[in-house]
Design an enzyme around this catalytic site. Sequence first.
Site, short mmCIF file in Angstrom:
data_model
loop_
_atom_site.label_atom_id
_atom_site.label_comp_id
_atom_site.label_asym_id
_atom_site.label_seq_id
_atom_site.Cartn_x
_atom_site.Cartn_y
_atom_site.Cartn_z
N ILE A 346 52.41 27.93 84.29
CA ILE A 346 51.78 28.91 85.18
C ILE A 346 52.67 29.19 86.39
O ILE A 346 52.43 30.17 87.12
CB ILE A 346 50.38 28.46 85.63
CG1 ILE A 346 50.44 27.11 86.34
CG2 ILE A 346 49.41 28.43 84.46
CD1 ILE A 346 49.12 26.66 86.94
N LYS A 371 46.52 16.94 88.68
CA LYS A 371 45.23 16.43 89.16
C LYS A 371 45.25 14.97 89.60
O LYS A 371 44.28 14.48 90.17
CB LYS A 371 44.17 16.59 88.07
CG LYS A 371 44.42 15.74 86.84
CD LYS A 371 43.27 15.83 85.86
CE LYS A 371 43.45 14.86 84.70
NZ LYS A 371 42.30 14.84 83.80
N LYS A 413 36.62 17.02 94.83
CA LYS A 413 37.64 16.58 95.78
C LYS A 413 38.12 17.71 96.68
O LYS A 413 38.83 17.48 97.66
CB LYS A 413 38.83 15.97 95.02
CG LYS A 413 38.48 14.66 94.33
CD LYS A 413 39.64 14.13 93.50
CE LYS A 413 39.29 12.77 92.90
NZ LYS A 413 38.13 12.82 92.00
N GLY A 453 36.12 9.91 80.47
CA GLY A 453 37.02 9.90 79.33
C GLY A 453 38.19 10.84 79.43
O GLY A 453 39.01 10.90 78.52
N SER A 454 38.32 11.61 80.53
CA SER A 454 39.46 12.52 80.65
C SER A 454 40.73 11.72 80.93
O SER A 454 40.68 10.57 81.38
CB SER A 454 39.22 13.54 81.77
OG SER A 454 39.09 12.88 83.01
N GLU A 546 42.54 8.53 98.79
CA GLU A 546 41.24 8.18 98.22
C GLU A 546 40.23 7.91 99.32
O GLU A 546 40.56 7.41 100.39
CB GLU A 546 41.40 6.93 97.35
CG GLU A 546 40.20 6.62 96.48
CD GLU A 546 40.50 5.47 95.50
OE1 GLU A 546 39.91 5.49 94.42
OE2 GLU A 546 41.31 4.60 95.83
#
Length: 652
Positions: A346, A371, A413, A453-454, A546
Site C-alpha cells: 500500500i 500492528k 489502541k 488467535g490472530s 503498553e
Amino acid sequence: MDAHITKRTAVLLLLDIVATYAAYWLASLLTAVEDEVFVNNEIYFILGILAFFNVAVLGVMRLYNNLWEYASVDEAIQIMLAVVLSTLIGAVFLWIIDVRLPIRVFFVSCFLLIFFMGGIRLVFRVMRQKKRVLGSAQRACDRPRTLIVGAGETGSLAIGRMASKDPLMPGIPIVATDDDASKRGSRIHGVKVAGTTDDIVELVDRYDIEQIVVAIPSASLEERKRIYGECTKTECKLRTLPNIRELSLDEIGDVRLRDVDVADLLGREEIILNTRAVSGYIAGECVLVTGGGGSIGSELCRQIMRYQPRRLLIFDIYENCAYELETELKNKYGPEAPVITLIGSIRDKARLDEVFDTYHPSVVFHAAAHKHVPLMEISPAEAVKNNVFGTKNLLTSAAEHGVERFVQLSTDKAVNPTNVMGCTKRLCEMLIQTFSRGTDMTCVAVRFGNVLGSHGSVIPLFEEQIKRGGPVTITHPDIVRYFMTITEAAQLVLQAGGLAKGGSIYVLDMGEPVKIMDLANRLIRFYGYEPGVNMQVKITGLRPGEKLYEELLMDTEQDKMAKTAHNKIFIAPPMQIDLEKFYTDLQTLKTAARHNDNDVVDILQEMVPTYHPNRRVRADHTVVAATGNTAIFSKEEVNRKLQGDKPAAKED
C-alpha cells in the site's frame, strides 16, 4: 475426608486397614517381639486404633481424593509423609494409654506400610494402563467413550445422533450429567443421567471416559466457566455443539461436534451479527481486501465468498499466506472460483493505481497495517509510512477510481493512545473522516479490541509457552483487555460496510474486559497443568507503548454515542478536524518519517493531543517503557476507567 465416598474410595479405605494389620503383624515377626500383647486378643483392638489413625491422616491430607491411576512422584512423597505422621501419632497415643511396644516395631511397620500402601496404589495405576492398552486395541477404529454434559434438548440430540453412529458426532454415549435434580436417574436414548456437573471427574474415572461433550449452550457464563474448569481436571478430549433452538430445521441435520477453543474458555458471550444486509453490497461486485492474507483479512475473504462476489482480490505484500488462502478458497469453491491474489504494498501508489485500473473494485476492506506495538516503538517511521501514508495512498487511489465503499479496520489502541501503532491508527480514523467529507466515496472505520488467535496475539504466545513447558509470561498482573473472536471481527467489518454512513467510526459493544492473568490461568488448566505448581507464570513488566487497560471510547465520545440498526454496534461522534492544518501536519510528518528518529513521535503528539507515549529511548537507542508515565495506572484507576467506558448510546 469428603462426606461423599465413592466405591473406589471405600475399596482403598478397606485395603489400607488390612495393610495396617498386615504391616504391624509382620513387623512383630521380623523384630521377634515376645510381648504378650501380640499373643492375645488385645492386639486386634490396638491395631484397629492404629488403622484408624492411618486412614484419618490420609483423609485429612486428601489423599483419598487423588486419582491414583495418574499418580506421580509427588503423590508417592505425600504417602510417605502421611504414613510417618500417622505412625508417630499412633505411637504417642499408645504410650498415653500405657501400651508399650518396642520402637523397632513402629520403625519397621512404618516402612512396610509405605511399601504396602504405595503398592496398592501402584496396582490401580497398572490396572488402568492395562485397561487403556486393551481398550485402545479393541477400539482402535471405534468411537471414543463419551460423557454428555447436559440432558436437555441439545444433549438429547447429541446422544441420539451418537447412538445412531452419525459421523458428524463421533462417540459412544456412555453417561450423562445434569444439574436439574428432576432428571437425575432418568435415561435418554438408553443413557443414564448419573450425576451433576460436580461429578464429572468421578464419572470420567468410573466409566473410562475418553471424550466429554458439553451440550448446554444456554448456560450462563459463570456456569460454563465452572463446567469447563471441571472438565479440564480430566485428560478427556473436550468438545461442544451449538444451541439447536437457534438453528433452522434444515440446519439441525448439519450440526456437528467441534473442539472447545479459547473463546469458550474466555467465558464471554460471542456476538453473532446479522449479516443479511451484507449481500446487497457484495453480491456481484468486485471486492478488494488489503492485507488479505492476514488473520482478520483472510477471515474477511472467507466470509465475503459466501455472498458470491463477482471477483475477490486478495492484496498482500506477503505472498505465502495469500497463496495459501487462495488455494483454500479454490479448493472449497472450485478451481474457477473468482479469486485473484495480487502481491504489492500500500506504500506503492503506482501499484495501487494499476490494481484499480485493471480490476475496478467497487468495495475496499483495508486490513493491511503494521500492528505489533513493541516493534513499532522501535521503528516509528515505518509505522507512519505504512499505516498512515499507505492508508492515504489507498484512499486517494480508491477515490480517484470510483470506489463506492471503503471500510478501514481500526483498533481500541487508537483511543487515548500510548503507543505509535495506536496513534497511527487514530490518524487513519481522521483520514477516513476527511475523505468522507471531500469525496463521493462512503468511508467508514471499524474499531474493536484484541482478536483471539490472530498473528502476534497473546493466546498463540501462551500456547507456545505452555507447550515448551513454561514459563508463561505476562507483562503485568493487573493488565486487562477487550477480546473478540476472528469470526466476530470479520462479521463486524462486513456489517459496518452494510450500515455504511460516510465518515462513521463504528464501535462494537465488546462486553466485559478480561484480566490477562485469569485468561492465562484458564489456558494453563485447559492444557492439564496447574498455574504456579507445574507451570510457572512470570511477570516481565510493561513493554514500551503498553498500558494496563485499553478503551473503546475517548472521553469526548462517552456521552455522544449513537445507536445503529444493530444493538451491539454504535457510532462514535465525528471529530472536529481543521483540514488545512491536518494536511500541513501530514506533510511535516511525511518529511520526518524519512528518518527513524524521535521527531516522528513529537509530531504525532502534536497531531493527536490524546497521544501520551509510554516509551523512553536509552543512550544505546533501545526503547523501553517509561516509568512514572501517566499511561501507567493503579488497579483502582484501571477499574474506574473501565467502568466509565461502557457505550451509553443515544438515538441516531
